[in-house]
Design a protein around this motif. Structure first.
Motif, PDB file in Angstrom:
ATOM      1  N   ARG A  10       0.816  -1.216   0.000  1.00 26.15           N
ATOM      2  CA  ARG A  10       0.000   0.000   0.000  1.00 26.15           C
ATOM      3  C   ARG A  10       0.851   1.269   0.000  1.00 26.15           C
ATOM      4  O   ARG A  10       0.322   2.379   0.061  1.00 26.15           O
ATOM      5  N   VAL A  11       2.161   1.086  -0.064  1.00 24.93           N
ATOM      6  CA  VAL A  11       3.095   2.214  -0.027  1.00 24.93           C
ATOM      7  C   VAL A  11       3.947   2.206  -1.289  1.00 24.93           C
ATOM      8  O   VAL A  11       4.488   1.164  -1.672  1.00 24.93           O
ATOM      9  N   LYS A  12       4.049   3.365  -1.930  1.00 21.54           N
ATOM     10  CA  LYS A  12       4.898   3.482  -3.119  1.00 21.54           C
ATOM     11  C   LYS A  12       5.931   4.574  -2.892  1.00 21.54           C
ATOM     12  O   LYS A  12       5.588   5.722  -2.601  1.00 21.54           O
ATOM     13  N   VAL A  13       7.192   4.224  -3.044  1.00 24.22           N
ATOM     14  CA  VAL A  13       8.285   5.185  -2.923  1.00 24.22           C
ATOM     15  C   VAL A  13       8.489   5.861  -4.272  1.00 24.22           C
ATOM     16  O   VAL A  13       8.627   5.189  -5.301  1.00 24.22           O
ATOM     17  N   VAL A  14       8.488   7.183  -4.266  1.00 24.53           N
ATOM     18  CA  VAL A  14       8.675   7.961  -5.497  1.00 24.53           C
ATOM     19  C   VAL A  14       9.858   8.894  -5.300  1.00 24.53           C
ATOM     20  O   VAL A  14       9.860   9.725  -4.386  1.00 24.53           O
ATOM     21  N   LYS A  15      10.846   8.769  -6.151  1.00 18.28           N
ATOM     22  CA  LYS A  15      12.001   9.660  -6.061  1.00 18.28           C
ATOM     23  C   LYS A  15      11.693  10.989  -6.751  1.00 18.28           C
ATOM     24  O   LYS A  15      11.191  11.017  -7.879  1.00 18.28           O
ATOM     25  N   TYR A  16      12.013  12.053  -6.056  1.00 12.31           N
ATOM     26  CA  TYR A  16      11.852  13.401  -6.613  1.00 12.31           C
ATOM     27  C   TYR A  16      12.585  13.509  -7.948  1.00 12.31           C
ATOM     28  O   TYR A  16      12.084  14.111  -8.906  1.00 12.31           O
ATOM     29  N   GLU A  17      13.752  12.907  -8.021  1.00 13.21           N
ATOM     30  CA  GLU A  17      14.578  12.991  -9.225  1.00 13.21           C
ATOM     31  C   GLU A  17      13.890  12.344 -10.425  1.00 13.21           C
ATOM     32  O   GLU A  17      13.981  12.842 -11.554  1.00 13.21           O
ATOM     33  N   ASP A  18      13.184  11.230 -10.193  1.00 10.27           N
ATOM     34  CA  ASP A  18      12.434  10.591 -11.285  1.00 10.27           C
ATOM     35  C   ASP A  18      11.278  11.473 -11.731  1.00 10.27           C
ATOM     36  O   ASP A  18      10.967  11.559 -12.928  1.00 10.27           O
ATOM     37  N   LEU A  19      10.651  12.130 -10.767  1.00  8.90           N
ATOM     38  CA  LEU A  19       9.501  12.979 -11.080  1.00  8.90           C
ATOM     39  C   LEU A  19       9.900  14.146 -11.977  1.00  8.90           C
ATOM     40  O   LEU A  19       9.200  14.462 -12.948  1.00  8.90           O
ATOM     41  N   VAL A  20      11.029  14.798 -11.676  1.00  9.61           N
ATOM     42  CA  VAL A  20      11.389  16.002 -12.436  1.00  9.61           C
ATOM     43  C   VAL A  20      12.100  15.678 -13.746  1.00  9.61           C
ATOM     44  O   VAL A  20      12.113  16.504 -14.666  1.00  9.61           O
ATOM     45  N   THR A  21      12.689  14.489 -13.867  1.00 11.76           N
ATOM     46  CA  THR A  21      13.386  14.147 -15.111  1.00 11.76           C
ATOM     47  C   THR A  21      12.500  13.384 -16.084  1.00 11.76           C
ATOM     48  O   THR A  21      12.697  13.461 -17.301  1.00 11.76           O
TER      49      THR A  21
END
Length: 493
Positions: free
Chosen positions: A384-395
Motif C-alpha cells: 500500500r506504499v509506493k516510494v517515489v524519487k523526486y529525481e524521477d519525477l522532475v526528469t
C-alpha cells in the motif's frame, strides 16, 4: 527413554514433597538430579526456581524461570514467576514487563484476579503503602486497568509513586498512558517526561511523548528520537490498534503524501490534486497531533467534503505523517501512501532556507532527512506504499506519474501536468515569489508560489552550496543511506 522420564518424574514428586515441608536444600538437590535426566521438562526448572526464590536466591531463580520459558514459552505461570521474582526484589520495571506479558497471555479476568486475591482499592487508598506491599499494589493497579477502571488505576499508580521510596520509570509510563486515555494530556506529558528522564533509552517512552504533546516541533522531535533509538519500535507501536474495516467508511481508499520535508511533497499534492478523481486537502492538517477519535472524525469530514466536490477520493499531505503510516493503515486499511524521497544532500541545502528554528545547524537538517526516511523505510515493502524519487519525477514526469496512478488504480490524465495553470492559494493568499525568506509568512508565500509554477528541476544544488566540512559530516552520518537509496555508488563525491 521412558525409564528416564519416569525417574525424573519420581525425583520431581519427592522434591515437591520436600519443598512443601520446607526442606529446601534437599528439594533443590533432587530437582538438579531430575534435570540431569530430563533437561527439557520445563516444570523441573520452574519448581527449582521456586525453591531458590524461597531462599532469596533470586538471580538463580530468574535463570531457572527463563529456562522454563525457553522450553515452554506459552505457559503463563512462568511469566508470573518471573514477575514475582523481580517484584519481591523491588525491581518493578522488570517485574512489570513480565506481568504485562502475563496479562496479554491470560484473557480470563477471573484467573487474573487469583494473582491479587484479597486486594481492593480501599486497602491501598486508606493508608500509606508499605515497601513490602508495593508489588501487590502494582499488580492490583494493572488488574484495575484490565477491568476498565482507568481512573482508579491511575489514582493507585499515583499513590504508589507518592509512597514508594524509589522512582520507577515504567510506573510513570503506565500512569501517563492512562491519563492520556482520560484526556488529561498535560499530566500525561508530565508523567512521560519523568519516564524518559529515568530511562532515556526507551523508544516507546519517546513515542508516548510524541503522541501526547500538542506541538508540531516537539512531537516530530520525539518521533525522530524514537526512530534513532529503535526504528522497529515505531512499527510495533501501532500494532495494538484494531483495524477499522467498517462498511460505513465513505472513502475507503484515500491517499496520503508523506516524506521528509523539501522532498517534493507539495508538488505531488498539486499534481494529484489536478486529477479528476482526487480532492486535495489544501493545508497540512497535522492530524498526528490528535487522538484516534479526533483523527477519525477529521477523516470523516474529509469524506463529506470530497464527495460534495464530486470527487471519489481525497489526498492529504503532511510530511511528518511519515511517522503515522502504521496508525493510518489501521484507521483506513485500504489507504495508499506516496512516500517522496529526495537526495539528502539537496534536502539539507533546501532546509537551510527555512526561517523557523530547529534547522540552523547542518547536523539538525541532516538528522531530519535520516530519521524521517528511516521511519518510512519500515514500510517500503508494504504493497500500500509506493516510494517515489523526486529525481524521477522532475526528469521523467509523465512516466513517473503514469506509474503512480497505476499504483493508485486510476487512469492517467494529461491535466495533472498542467497543474500550474489552476491558481492555488493553499499556503498564502498571494501568488508572488518573495524577494527574501526571513519569516514563516514569507516561507509559506514562497511555497504557494512554487505550487503555481511548472514542474521545476531542483537537483544538484548541493554541488554549489555544501561546504567541504559539511560533506565530511554527511559522509560520516549518512553515506550508507545514500548508498541504500541508490543515490551514489561510492563516497567519491
Amino acid at each position: 527413554m521412558g525409564n528416564k522420564a519416569m525417574s525424573a518424574g519420581q525425583f520431581l514428586k519427592q522434591a515437591n514433597q520436600l519443598k512443601r515441608a520446607g526442606r529446601l536444600d534437599e528439594a533443590i538437590a533432587l530437582y538438579h538430579q531430575a534435570i540431569e535426566i530430563n533437561p527439557n521438562f520445563a516444570w523441573l526448572h520452574s519448581n527449582l526456581g521456586d525453591a531458590l526464590a524461597q531462599q532469596n536466591y533470586f538471580d538463580e531463580a530468574v535463570a531457572c524461570f527463563n529456562q522454563a520459558l525457553e522450553i515452554s514459552s506459552g505457559t503463563a505461570f512462568f511469566y508470573y514467576q518471573l514477575s514475582e521474582a523481580f517484584g519481591k526484589q523491588n525491581k518493578f520495571n522488570q517485574a512489570l514487563i513480565y506481568f504485562d506479558t502475563l496479562i496479554k497471555t491470560h484473557t480470563n479476568l477471573e484467573k487474573l484476579n487469583l494473582y491479587t486475591k484479597g486486594l481492593n482499592s480501599n486497602y491501598f487508598s486508606q493508608k500509606k503503602i508499605k515497601k513490602s506491599e508495593l508489588w501487590n499494589a502494582l499488580k492490583f493497579a494493572i488488574i484495575l486497568e484490565q477491568r476498565g477502571e482507568i481512573k482508579e488505576a491511575a489514582n493507585l499508580y499515583k499513590k504508589i509513586i507518592e509512597d514508594s521510596p524509589y522512582q520507577y520509570f515504567e510506573i510513570y509510563n503506565k500512569r501517563g498512558k492512562l491519563l492520556l486515555e482520560m484526556g488529561e494530556r498535560k499530566w500525561a506529558v508530565n508523567n512521560f517526561e519523568k519516564a524518559v528522564f529515568l530511562n532515556p533509552n526507551s523508544a516507546e517512552y519517546y513515542l508516548n511523548l510524541a503522541e501526547a504533546v500538542n506541538r508540531w516541533s516537539l512531537s516530530v522531535k520525539y518521533y525522530r528520537t524514537a526512530v534513532k533509538l529503535n526504528p522497529v519500535a515505531l512499527k510495533k507501536y501501532y500494532d495494538t490498534i484494531k483495524p477499522n474495516n467498517s462498511e460505513e467508511i465513505k472513502v475507503k481508499n484515500p491517499v496520503f503524501v508523506v516524506g521528509c520535508g523539501h522532498s517534493g511533497t507539495s508538488i505531488m499534492l498539486a499534481l494529484l490534486g489536478s486529477h479528476p478523481s482526487f480532492y486535495p486537502i489544501p493545508y497540512e492538517s497535522a492530524i498526528f497531533l490528535h487522538n484516534l477519535r479526533k483523527i477519525e472524525e477529521t477523516m470523516q469530514n474529509w469524506d463529506e467534503e470530497c464527495l460534495a466536490a464530486g470527487k471519489s477520493r481525497w489526498v492529504e499531505k503532511t510530511p511528518p505523517h511519515i511517522f503515522q503510516i502504521g496508525k493510518f493503515l489501521k484507521i483506513r486499511p485500504q489507504s495508499r501512501f506516496i512516500l517522496m524521497l529526495r537526495d539528502g544532500r539537496d534536502v539539507v541545502c533546501s532546509l537551510k532556507d527555512r526561517p523557523d528554528s530547529g534547522y540552523d545547524k547542518f547536523w539538525e537538517r541532516l538528522d531530519r532527512w535520516i530519521y524521517d526516511n528511516l521511519a518510512g523505510l519500515l514500510y517500503w515493502d508494504d504493497p500500500r506504499v509506493k516510494v517515489v524519487k523526486y529525481e524521477d519525477l522532475v526528469t521523467n514526469p509523465e512516466a513517473t506519474l503514469r506509474n503512480i496512478l497505476h499504483f493508485l488504480d486510476e487512469k492517467y490524465d494529461d491535466k495533472i501536468l498542467k497543474f500550474h495553470q489552476t491558481e492555488r492559494r493553499w499556503y498564502s493568499s498571494e501568488i508572488i515569489k518573495p524577494e527574501k525568506i526571513n519569516s514563516i509568512t514569507e516561507h509559506k508565500q514562497y511555497r504557494n508560489w512554487q505550487i503555481n509554477q511548472p514542474l521545476f528541476d531542483g537537483r544538484g544544488r548541493w554541488k554549489e552550496e555544501m561546504t567541504e566540512g559539511e560533506k565530511v559530516i554527511f559522509k560520516k552520518k549518512a553515506q550508507k543511506y545514500l548508498l541504500e537509496f541508490g543515490y551514489v555508488e561510492d563516497d567519491n563525491w
